[in-house]
Design a protein around this motif. Structure first.
Motif, short mmCIF file in Angstrom:
data_model
loop_
_atom_site.label_atom_id
_atom_site.label_comp_id
_atom_site.label_asym_id
_atom_site.label_seq_id
_atom_site.Cartn_x
_atom_site.Cartn_y
_atom_site.Cartn_z
N UNK A 113 18.31 7.82 89.09
CA UNK A 113 19.57 7.11 89.33
C UNK A 113 20.64 8.08 89.79
N UNK A 114 21.10 7.92 91.03
CA UNK A 114 22.17 8.75 91.58
C UNK A 114 23.50 8.22 91.05
N UNK A 115 24.09 8.96 90.11
CA UNK A 115 25.32 8.50 89.48
C UNK A 115 26.51 8.48 90.43
N UNK A 116 26.47 9.33 91.46
CA UNK A 116 27.60 9.38 92.41
C UNK A 116 27.54 8.21 93.39
N UNK A 117 26.33 7.98 93.95
CA UNK A 117 26.18 6.90 94.92
C UNK A 117 25.85 5.56 94.27
N UNK A 118 25.56 5.59 92.96
CA UNK A 118 25.26 4.37 92.21
C UNK A 118 24.06 3.62 92.81
N UNK A 119 22.96 4.35 93.06
CA UNK A 119 21.77 3.69 93.59
C UNK A 119 20.53 4.42 93.09
N UNK A 120 19.40 3.68 93.14
CA UNK A 120 18.12 4.23 92.72
C UNK A 120 17.44 4.94 93.88
N UNK A 121 16.71 6.02 93.55
CA UNK A 121 15.88 6.71 94.53
C UNK A 121 14.51 6.98 93.93
N UNK A 122 13.50 7.03 94.79
CA UNK A 122 12.14 7.35 94.35
C UNK A 122 12.08 8.84 94.02
N UNK A 123 11.62 9.17 92.82
CA UNK A 123 11.59 10.56 92.39
C UNK A 123 10.23 11.21 92.67
N UNK A 124 9.18 10.78 91.99
CA UNK A 124 7.85 11.32 92.17
C UNK A 124 6.83 10.39 91.52
N UNK A 125 5.56 10.48 91.91
CA UNK A 125 4.53 9.64 91.27
C UNK A 125 4.34 10.02 89.81
N UNK A 126 3.97 9.06 89.00
CA UNK A 126 3.64 9.29 87.59
C UNK A 126 2.19 9.78 87.55
N UNK A 127 2.01 11.04 87.13
CA UNK A 127 0.70 11.69 87.25
C UNK A 127 -0.02 11.90 85.92
N UNK A 128 0.55 11.43 84.82
CA UNK A 128 -0.06 11.75 83.52
C UNK A 128 -1.46 11.17 83.37
N UNK A 129 -1.74 10.04 84.01
CA UNK A 129 -3.07 9.43 83.90
C UNK A 129 -4.14 10.35 84.48
N UNK A 130 -3.87 10.89 85.66
CA UNK A 130 -4.84 11.79 86.30
C UNK A 130 -4.99 13.08 85.50
N UNK A 131 -3.87 13.65 85.05
CA UNK A 131 -3.92 14.92 84.33
C UNK A 131 -4.67 14.77 83.01
N UNK A 132 -4.34 13.73 82.26
CA UNK A 132 -5.00 13.50 80.97
C UNK A 132 -6.48 13.20 81.17
N UNK A 133 -6.81 12.38 82.18
CA UNK A 133 -8.21 12.05 82.44
C UNK A 133 -9.05 13.26 82.77
N UNK A 134 -8.54 14.12 83.68
CA UNK A 134 -9.29 15.32 84.07
C UNK A 134 -9.39 16.31 82.91
N UNK A 135 -8.32 16.43 82.13
CA UNK A 135 -8.33 17.35 80.99
C UNK A 135 -9.37 16.92 79.96
#
Length: 363
Positions: free
Chosen positions: A104-126
């Motif tokens: 959430x960009x507090x200055x522009x008051x809008x949402x932006x895409x940050x990054x993919x949620x990778x915990x599923x892949x990391x936990x699965x491979x681990x």
């Protein structure tokens, strides 16, 4: 009994892997940062780009539609724009079904895409890696996993200690960490026996001999040809950080070699009860000569693999090969050479300690 144990470990490991993957796939409610599941992706435009060095890429604009999985907006639908390049060097392409963290960009008051949620892949491979270790090595595999976790905790605590001291004692702290990590790892993996003592003494001895020799050579040459300023993020003090990296680099390579040699000599002593100390020493040297070449080459390939992308980037932007190598692999190659010195020194040190400490049962 062993086959039954492996079967049960394989079944339990498979169940744990499935549960871990499913658990992390549906754990959005545990996050404070908003997460959406992408429900639709549309390509708005494509534009080819060419820079002054004739490097070509394609800029793509996406319209990404997703549904909130957590926070107060859960269930709501949102549409965002995403711009990425086909190379994805500094950007990310998103796909339908993917879970994405939002910002959430507090200055522009809008949402932006940050990054993919990778915990599923990391936990699965681990979990899959842990399952394979247990399946193949049983008790030794469990000890290996425990040693990795213990080493991780010790490393994190060391980083905190370094931060508390303001980085003034980085090299002594890392040297102390090397002594502790070596002891913990070998004690857990090999157990409290003579082979562990041989591996521990040889690893510490060869590591610090190589470190002191390299420090002496760098001092005599005035660090000529080394570009400490090319280190990632320009960490200071440059040389201290570099030497701290060297300690950990030598340690990993030398520990592998000393364990191999000491294990081989221990097995030789079991199979040939009448073997003499001189024969054990010579056998250790012979084994070491066979190991040195592959180990040094492995280190070299790791350095080249790590530096390969940045080398290509330098060359594609009009730099000469000499300048490119001086700015990208000088420090890494120096670390490899120092590690090679440690690997070489480890052979006579391990052979000498093993010939004195390995227990020989006389007939």
């Amino acid at each position: 009994m062993v086959k039954h144990k492996r079967l049960w470990i394989g079944l339990i490991g498979s169940v744990i892997c499935v549960l871990g993957v499913l658990g992390t796939y549906f754990d959005a409610g545990l996050y404070q940062q908003p997460i959406i599941r992408v429900t639709r992706v549309q390509t708005i435009s494509r534009e080819k780009q060419t820079d002054e060095y004739q490097n070509e890429d394609t800029e793509v604009v996406q319209r990404v539609t997703g549904q909130f999985l957590n926070t107060k907006q859960k269930g709501q639908v949102i549409t965002l724009r995403n711009t990425y390049t086909a190379s994805q060097a500094m950007s990310t392409r998103y796909y339908k079904g993917q879970q994405v963290l939002l910002h959430r960009d507090q200055y522009l008051k809008k949402w932006t895409l940050n990054e993919p949620k990778r915990d599923t892949i990391i936990v699965g491979l681990t979990l899959l890696t842990f399952s394979f270790l247990l399946l193949m090595m049983l008790k030794r595999g469990l000890m290996t996993l425990i040693s990795v976790l213990v080493n991780l905790v010790a490393f994190v605590l060391t980083l905190h200690l370094n931060a508390m001291t303001g980085g003034r004692w980085l090299l002594p702290i890392m040297c102390g960490l090397a002594v502790v990590l070596t002891g913990l790892t070998l004690l857990l993996v090999l157990g409290p026996n003579r082979q562990m003592l041989v591996s521990y003494g040889a690893t510490i001895g060869a590591t610090f001999l190589a470190l002191f020799l390299s420090m002496a050579v760098l001092k005599l040459t005035g660090d000529q040809g080394l570009h400490y300023e090319t280190m990632a993020y320009e960490l200071q003090p440059y040389k201290t950080v570099f030497l701290a990296e060297v300690v950990l680099g030598i340690l990993g390579a030398v520990m592998d070699e000393t364990t191999d040699i000491s294990s081989s000599l221990q097995q030789l002593a079991i199979e040939r009860p009448n073997v003499t100390k001189t024969e054990l020493f010579k056998s250790g040297l012979a084994i070491g000569r066979e190991i040195i070449g592959p180990l040094v080459n492995v280190l070299f390939f790791l350095v080249m693999a790590d530096a390969f992308p940045i080398i290509l980037l330098y060359l594609r932007n009009g730099n000469t090969i000499a300048y490119t190598l001086s700015r990208t692999v000088t420090l890494s190659f120096t670390q490899t050479v120092i590690s090679a010195i440690g690997i070489t020194l480890a052979v006579p040190v391990t052979s000498l300690l093993a010939s004195q400490l390995v227990r020989v049962r006389r007939l």
